[in-house]
Design a protein around this motif. Structure first.
Motif, short mmCIF file in Angstrom:
data_model
loop_
_atom_site.label_atom_id
_atom_site.label_comp_id
_atom_site.label_asym_id
_atom_site.label_seq_id
_atom_site.Cartn_x
_atom_site.Cartn_y
_atom_site.Cartn_z
N THR A 74 34.75 59.84 35.27
CA THR A 74 35.33 60.60 34.94
C THR A 74 36.34 60.45 33.24
O THR A 74 36.21 61.44 32.45
CB THR A 74 36.83 61.21 35.68
N GLY A 75 34.95 59.57 33.41
CA GLY A 75 36.01 58.33 31.74
C GLY A 75 36.92 57.34 31.66
O GLY A 75 37.45 57.15 30.50
N GLY A 76 37.91 57.48 32.65
CA GLY A 76 38.68 56.77 33.19
C GLY A 76 38.68 54.99 32.76
O GLY A 76 37.34 55.16 33.57
N LYS A 77 39.37 54.68 32.26
CA LYS A 77 38.65 52.93 31.69
C LYS A 77 39.52 52.20 32.97
O LYS A 77 40.08 52.43 34.32
CB LYS A 77 39.54 52.31 30.71
N VAL A 78 38.42 51.18 33.51
CA VAL A 78 37.94 49.72 34.34
C VAL A 78 37.95 48.82 33.78
O VAL A 78 37.70 48.55 33.10
CB VAL A 78 37.37 50.42 34.77
N GLU A 79 38.80 47.89 34.02
CA GLU A 79 38.68 46.45 33.42
C GLU A 79 38.34 45.56 34.74
O GLU A 79 38.84 45.75 36.06
CB GLU A 79 39.81 45.58 33.60
N ILE A 80 36.92 45.52 34.54
CA ILE A 80 35.87 43.73 35.67
C ILE A 80 36.26 42.82 35.15
O ILE A 80 36.15 42.30 33.77
CB ILE A 80 35.01 44.43 35.91
N LEU A 81 36.92 41.88 35.77
CA LEU A 81 36.76 40.59 35.89
C LEU A 81 35.80 39.69 36.92
O LEU A 81 36.22 39.49 38.67
CB LEU A 81 38.93 40.12 36.55
N LEU A 82 34.80 39.08 36.83
CA LEU A 82 34.26 38.91 37.39
C LEU A 82 34.96 37.48 38.43
O LEU A 82 34.66 36.70 37.68
CB LEU A 82 32.92 38.28 36.70
N LEU A 83 34.63 37.11 39.31
CA LEU A 83 34.93 36.68 39.90
C LEU A 83 34.17 34.96 40.72
O LEU A 83 34.60 33.91 40.75
CB LEU A 83 36.19 36.44 41.03
N ARG A 84 33.03 35.66 41.27
CA ARG A 84 32.04 34.80 41.82
C ARG A 84 30.60 35.25 41.80
O ARG A 84 31.03 36.72 43.07
CB ARG A 84 32.23 34.02 43.03
N LYS A 85 29.80 35.14 41.81
CA LYS A 85 28.50 35.68 41.88
C LYS A 85 28.04 35.55 43.48
O LYS A 85 27.81 34.44 44.52
CB LYS A 85 28.20 35.56 40.97
N ASN A 86 28.26 36.91 45.38
CA ASN A 86 27.06 36.19 45.60
C ASN A 86 26.12 36.80 45.70
O ASN A 86 25.48 36.35 47.18
CB ASN A 86 28.69 37.52 46.04
N GLY A 87 25.59 36.80 45.06
CA GLY A 87 23.81 37.42 45.24
C GLY A 87 23.20 37.92 44.13
O GLY A 87 23.45 37.84 43.09
#
Length: 339
Positions: A74-87
């Motif tokens: 829809t164009g809405g903003k999202v902030e992604i904070l990487l915590l842990r790689k799982n695979g």
């Protein structure tokens, strides 16, 4: 134990917003576990409280630029904070935004596409990138700072230890931020030994314990590693009467995790994997003899850990003295040496 028992009052002005220069110019509060006595010093003089034959152990993890901005369909903003790689290309991440459901596709400008695979606790989501995100992080990622730091960090390297090597953390092992190359060289010249372990720090390290009873809290899980070489150094240090000194609570958790399955004679064993070790008052430390740390958040698992090591009465008293002496608290704050 009640969570409220580990609370204390800290006016906001005590929370350090920027790091000091040089790194080792921070104050150092030296706390005796035996009698609760306190000595005030400066970190570049920490060698005064160490002895030839002591072993300092640091966490060599490096903070990744784990804060990424994306958009919903829809164009809405999202902030992604990487915590842990799982695979392979799959991560546990904290997402900021509304109505972020499993199956949704997110777009990162000049970066990989993202799919939300599953909804986890709170704002956490399992996500998958259509390409390895690591190659994009230098251009699309930003250094994540703890939520209590509101000043912009001019130099991202100031949120890295000078000995950081292996990328994987969402937060810095902040006790190590006080070390400089010159200080380490002087300590080695005086007979202090150094070695490294690895624990990738997650943002949950800052989270307060919300349960009324401490024992009901589910501790965050973090990946750590202790090599056979480190184990040999620790055993040799103990055998000659030297102290094992952990730089930071992350190093404490790593070392004590490696001791969980070891016999008393072994002290600890090489270890690689996830740890969920929750150290509370009453815990019997197997490896760590002394600790360098910072001043921690109220009702956090970190203040519970240092209270297990030094006693809550000693820690509470030291924190009150630190406020009276205008110490700086939290990640960019001053240091403690607990012996």
């Amino acid at each position: 134990m009640k969570t409220i028992d580990f609370d204390y009052d800290l006016p906001p002005e005590f929370i350090a917003q920027t790091p000091l220069e040089p790194r080792d110019s921070s104050k150092l509060l030296v706390l005796s576990r035996e009698d609760g006595s306190i000595t005030h010093s400066v970190f570049h003089d920490v060698g005064t409280y160490l002895s030839p034959g002591d072993l300092l152990i640091v966490n060599k993890t490096r903070v990744i630029p784990a804060r990424i901005f994306a958009r919903k369909p829809t164009g809405g903003k999202v902030e992604i904070l990487l915590l842990r790689k799982n695979g392979d290309d799959t991560w546990l991440a904290m997402l900021g935004g509304k109505h972020l459901k499993a199956g949704m596709q997110l777009t990162i400008e000049d970066g990989p596409q993202v799919e939300i695979l599953a909804e986890e606790d709170g704002a956490n989501r399992t996500i998958r990138f259509d390409q390895p995100v690591e190659m994009f992080l230098p251009s699309i990622g930003n250094t994540p700072l703890p939520p209590y730091i509101h000043e912009k960090l001019r130099d991202p390297e100031r949120y890295q230890t000078i000995y950081s090597k292996i990328s994987g953390s969402a937060a810095a092992p902040t006790a190590g931020l006080h070390f400089t190359e010159d200080l380490i060289r002087r300590l080695k010249d005086s007979g202090i030994d150094f070695t490294e372990v690895l624990l990738h720090v997650g943002l949950d390290t800052f989270a307060p314990v919300n349960e009324e009873n401490v024992e009901e809290h589910h501790i965050h899980r973090e990946w750590c590693q202790v090599s056979e070489e480190v184990v040999d150094k620790i055993r040799a240090t103990k055998a000659r009467g030297g102290r094992v000194i952990a730089v930071g609570t992350t190093t404490v958790r790593t070392l004590e995790s490696a001791a969980r399955e070891a016999s008393n004679a072994e002290i600890l064993r090489p270890y690689e994997g996830m740890t969920d070790l929750f150290i509370l008052p009453g815990y019997q430390f197997r490896v760590v003899d002394a600790m360098i740390t910072n001043f921690h958040l109220p009702k956090s698992t970190l203040i519970m850990l240092v209270s297990a090591f030094a006693g809550w009465d000693n820690i509470r008293g030291a924190y009150e003295v630190a406020k009276q002496e205008h110490y700086r608290f939290y990640s960019f704050g001053d240091a403690m040496f607990i012996q």
